[in-house]
Design an enzyme around this catalytic site. Sequence first.
Site, mmCIF file in Angstrom:
data_model
loop_
_atom_site.group_PDB
_atom_site.id
_atom_site.type_symbol
_atom_site.label_atom_id
_atom_site.label_comp_id
_atom_site.label_asym_id
_atom_site.label_seq_id
_atom_site.Cartn_x
_atom_site.Cartn_y
_atom_site.Cartn_z
ATOM 1 C CG HIS A 12 -1.886 1.202 1.047
ATOM 2 N ND1 HIS A 12 -3.440 1.073 1.714
ATOM 3 C CD2 HIS A 12 -1.756 2.386 0.982
ATOM 4 C CE1 HIS A 12 -3.857 2.039 1.425
ATOM 5 N NE2 HIS A 12 -3.084 3.101 1.133
ATOM 6 C CG HIS A 14 -0.919 7.008 -1.070
ATOM 7 N ND1 HIS A 14 -2.140 7.057 -1.807
ATOM 8 C CD2 HIS A 14 -1.177 6.389 -0.054
ATOM 9 C CE1 HIS A 14 -2.811 6.698 -1.053
ATOM 10 N NE2 HIS A 14 -2.482 6.077 0.205
ATOM 11 C CG LEU A 15 5.056 5.494 -5.849
ATOM 12 C CD1 LEU A 15 5.370 4.640 -7.080
ATOM 13 C CD2 LEU A 15 6.397 5.943 -4.708
ATOM 14 N NE ARG A 16 0.717 12.096 -2.270
ATOM 15 C CZ ARG A 16 -0.274 11.612 -1.656
ATOM 16 N NH1 ARG A 16 -1.215 10.890 -2.094
ATOM 17 N NH2 ARG A 16 -0.389 11.727 -0.330
ATOM 18 C CG ASN A 40 -5.103 8.650 -3.469
ATOM 19 O OD1 ASN A 40 -3.744 8.029 -3.975
ATOM 20 N ND2 ASN A 40 -5.013 9.173 -2.391
ATOM 21 C CE LYS A 98 -7.975 2.236 -0.856
ATOM 22 N NZ LYS A 98 -6.860 3.089 -0.543
ATOM 23 C CG HIS A 135 -10.100 4.614 2.956
ATOM 24 N ND1 HIS A 135 -8.877 5.199 2.962
ATOM 25 C CD2 HIS A 135 -11.001 4.984 4.055
ATOM 26 C CE1 HIS A 135 -8.960 6.045 4.305
ATOM 27 N NE2 HIS A 135 -10.161 5.955 4.756
ATOM 28 C CG HIS A 173 -5.438 2.232 5.740
ATOM 29 N ND1 HIS A 173 -6.661 2.196 5.755
ATOM 30 C CD2 HIS A 173 -5.155 3.031 4.463
ATOM 31 C CE1 HIS A 173 -7.227 2.947 4.942
ATOM 32 N NE2 HIS A 173 -6.227 3.321 4.187
ATOM 33 C CG LEU A 218 -8.212 10.566 7.424
ATOM 34 C CD1 LEU A 218 -8.867 11.417 6.473
ATOM 35 C CD2 LEU A 218 -9.084 10.400 8.849
ATOM 36 C CG ASP A 246 -1.825 4.586 3.833
ATOM 37 O OD1 ASP A 246 -2.068 4.975 2.985
ATOM 38 O OD2 ASP A 246 -2.671 5.195 4.727
ATOM 39 C CG HIS A 250 0.057 15.357 2.171
ATOM 40 N ND1 HIS A 250 -0.860 15.553 1.139
ATOM 41 C CD2 HIS A 250 -0.384 14.076 2.405
ATOM 42 C CE1 HIS A 250 -1.824 14.775 1.079
ATOM 43 N NE2 HIS A 250 -1.608 13.421 1.916
ATOM 44 C CB ALA A 262 -5.342 12.542 5.935
HETATM 45 O O1 DOR Z 1 -3.735 9.624 5.352
HETATM 46 C C1 DOR Z 1 -4.084 9.338 4.261
HETATM 47 N N1 DOR Z 1 -3.329 9.624 3.278
HETATM 48 N N2 DOR Z 1 -4.845 8.453 4.073
HETATM 49 C C2 DOR Z 1 -5.523 8.099 3.045
HETATM 50 O O2 DOR Z 1 -6.281 7.338 2.743
HETATM 51 C C3 DOR Z 1 -5.014 8.919 1.805
HETATM 52 C C4 DOR Z 1 -3.500 9.291 1.913
HETATM 53 C C5 DOR Z 1 -3.167 10.144 0.904
HETATM 54 O O3 DOR Z 1 -3.152 10.010 -0.246
HETATM 55 O O4 DOR Z 1 -2.491 11.307 1.319
HETATM 56 ZN ZN ZN Z 2 -3.513 4.934 1.400
#
Ligand code: DOR
Ligand code: ZN
Length: 347
Positions: A12, A14-16, A40, A98, A135, A173, A218, A246, A250, A262
């Site tokens: 799990h 997130h790479l942006r 996402n 997802k 999620h 998560h 989150l 996860d 940011h 989050a």
């Molecule tokens: O804390 C989180 N950040 N929870 C998520 O479900 C998404 C993630 C994000 O993409 O920043």
């Molecule tokens: Zn996530």
Amino acid sequence: MTLTLRRPDDWHLHLRDGATLAAVVGHTAERFARAIVMPNLKPPVTTTELAAAYRQRIVAALPAGARFTPLMTLYLTDNTSGAEIARARACGFVHAVKYYPAGATTHSDAGVTAIDKVHGALAALEEHDLPLLVHGEVTDPAVDVFDREAAFIDRVLADVVRRFPKLRIVFEHVTTREAVAFVRSAGPRVAATITPQHLLLNRNALFDGGVRPHHYCLPVLKREAHREALVAAATGGEAQFFLGTDSAPHARHSKESACGCAGVYSAHAGIELYAEAFDRAGRLEQLEGFASHHGADFYRLPRNDASITLSRSSWTVPANYPFGADALVPFRAGETVAWRLQPSGGR
Ligand code: DOR
Ligand code: ZN
């Protein structure tokens, strides 16, 4: 003391995209052979075609010499068709779909507005044997934010599990003892990922001497009894529980804000933090199963061949990392991590 493991995977992540992708992907590739990459983005990765292009951008952003395979996912919407799911299954590089309840978290506004709108898509996932990643939080503002995961089990997930008896599901998560109990009771076609922050921290860490935006993610951190249930699940050798950081980068200014985003960034120490949690529990011998076996087996992918070596030797995490034109504040910024990855690891 050192610990050698089969090379792990992050189930799990997130790479942006763009410059921020390039800023973070090396941390993951140094430690992990593969990662399930969350869809996402803005706009979200809703089709196999978009996933193919995103996959190319990830591969192009890898540091020279990296050996890393991104495992792609599609973002489920109210309009995802059975034909799109068939295409995803056939392409070979999409490994899951997802489900974000609309409004549950970062970039989830295109998510599912009501579960019955996607019953057709879930039937297609079941038919094509493509896992559904969930999620698991309700978005009902009347439900306390600390209860949203448990409410999701009762209001949504239990019914999905009953209605689609062959659908493979990853409850992403998990943060509560209710979620751990639910996964166990659902049997082997339901699994869960667990993040390092939910193993290492309870909700006091959100307010330790003041508001701590870099501990906000989150689902939000929960009370100590839940953390203990997660540690027992992760370190118990149970095949239904596996590693998913996860890691969610940011920019500093969007975390340190009147309305902070989050997400906890942990990829810079993505295996080391788990080693710390397992070490504290006296269960280091269970780390390899959790990090390197259970997820691959669930996704029906081969376990990795290479290995990594960790040593129990502390290091100080930088105050921040570059993040495009911004800075990224990592988990444990300016503090120590008790385990270190040996430099040759994974290459
Ligand atoms: O804390 C989180 N950040 N929870 C998520 O479900 C998404 C993630 C994000 O993409 O920043
Ligand atoms: Zn996530």
